[in-house]
Write an enzyme that holds these catalytic residues in place. Sequence first.
Site, mmCIF file in Angstrom:
data_model
loop_
_atom_site.group_PDB
_atom_site.id
_atom_site.type_symbol
_atom_site.label_atom_id
_atom_site.label_comp_id
_atom_site.label_asym_id
_atom_site.label_seq_id
_atom_site.Cartn_x
_atom_site.Cartn_y
_atom_site.Cartn_z
ATOM 1 C CG ASP A 226 -2.137 0.940 1.043
ATOM 2 O OD1 ASP A 226 -3.130 0.566 0.413
ATOM 3 O OD2 ASP A 226 -2.045 2.060 1.563
ATOM 4 C CE1 TYR A 374 -5.687 6.407 -0.892
ATOM 5 C CE2 TYR A 374 -5.509 6.891 1.455
ATOM 6 C CZ TYR A 374 -5.581 5.981 0.416
ATOM 7 O OH TYR A 374 -5.551 4.634 0.701
ATOM 8 C CG HIS A 430 -4.475 -4.100 0.030
ATOM 9 N ND1 HIS A 430 -3.792 -3.547 -1.032
ATOM 10 C CD2 HIS A 430 -4.509 -3.139 0.989
ATOM 11 C CE1 HIS A 430 -3.434 -2.321 -0.731
ATOM 12 N NE2 HIS A 430 -3.850 -2.042 0.495
#
Length: 454
Positions: A226, A374, A430
């Site tokens: 990630d 983000y 993930h």
Amino acid sequence: MWLEILLASVLGFVIYWFISRDREEILPFEDGWWGPGVKTITREDESIRPFKVETSDEEIKDLHQRIDKFRLTPPLEDSRFHYGFNSNYLKKILSYWRNEFDWRKQVEFLNKYPHFKTKIEGLDIHFIHVKPPQLPSGRTPKTLLMVHGWPGSFYEFYKIIPLLTDPKSHGLSDEHIFEVICPSIPGYGFSEASYKKGFNTVACARIFYKLMLRLGFQKFYIQGGDWGSLICTNMAQLVPRHVKGLHLNMAFVARNLSNLTLLLGQRFAGFLGFTERDVELMFPWKDKIFYNIMRESGYLHIQATKPDTVGCALNDSPVGLAAYILEKFSTWTNSEFRNLEDGGLERKFSLNDLLTNIMLYWTTKTIVSSQRFYKENLGQGMNQKHERMKVFVPTGFAAFPCEILHVPEKWLKSKFPKLISYSYMAAGGHFAAFEEPKLLAQDIRKFVTLVEQQ
């Protein structure tokens, strides 16, 4: 004459492309100040301070009161996890959280590993530092920095750490014994959030490199998934001589022209460098890539544009926070889990582990600052220098079959020319270290063996 000039120009461009395409380039090492106000003239306190996770009666009472007042919306019939988190299953989680989950016991468990804080570029940086409990005579451990992502935390590594620091006690060879450092990204968990705009993965990579120097490590291995994968990649671009090896279980190769080959489909897979396993994981691409990304990327658009808005709701409601985050632990672990009434959450994780991760966001009030990461990285458009740069340190990659997007070895080599290990993992998605710690530990060990044989 013009034809000769044109041919010479084309030839010159081709020669330049071949000469420069693998030219080693280093990301500029700048400096930063992310603390409040203007940087002071006085030297920053570089001490490393022990830290302990704590809780209180007031904290737990407030949590319980907020859970008790939650207003539930019934799910549509047979909606399972197709509309997001199924509120029928959420009731079970809330009952467990409210009546059985023991946060104090989990706090004790969190403190099983040594925690520390230190000030870097104006921010208090939290990390755990775990040394091997025992070393064979004459051996020194290998240093490994492991970096988490969103919506995870340093807690993701609690199951893999003993496999790395004390392998023999867990049925693994003691050929490689590691000393593990797991920091919290600034704005996540116990690491202080930036007070200024612009804190991105490159700034984080620089801070974590300074952390490693402060701990006395000049050369070390790094591992991430990630955001951790991009932070570690940036570190390899910033200080390649200090990185012995880079191991990833997710990679960002968005500027790779090979992505266009998806349109040619399975028919030319072999010609395009795809293996049979690549074809299984990527095609039909509309279902396994396009529609999957469309289903799973709504959060990304929100957090890359206006994270503070949704953050207000999540920071105020522990139930909303849990639903928002745990939905990712369902579909990012396996996209097929959306077809289950319970999202398949307890197939791979315990409720204690899932809620402990939620509590690390809730008790530290860091959901907003974690989402801002983000916007800082994606909100300005994907046109940053590091995205165009290759990585010239030995690299290993673990391709977990249920990752959101499969990245073939062919694509990775365009970004990581020194890719020496590429593994198709038997299971997992993930949250690799959290879900399949033994598989990930084995692949890290395999990669380190290859690095040290070079």
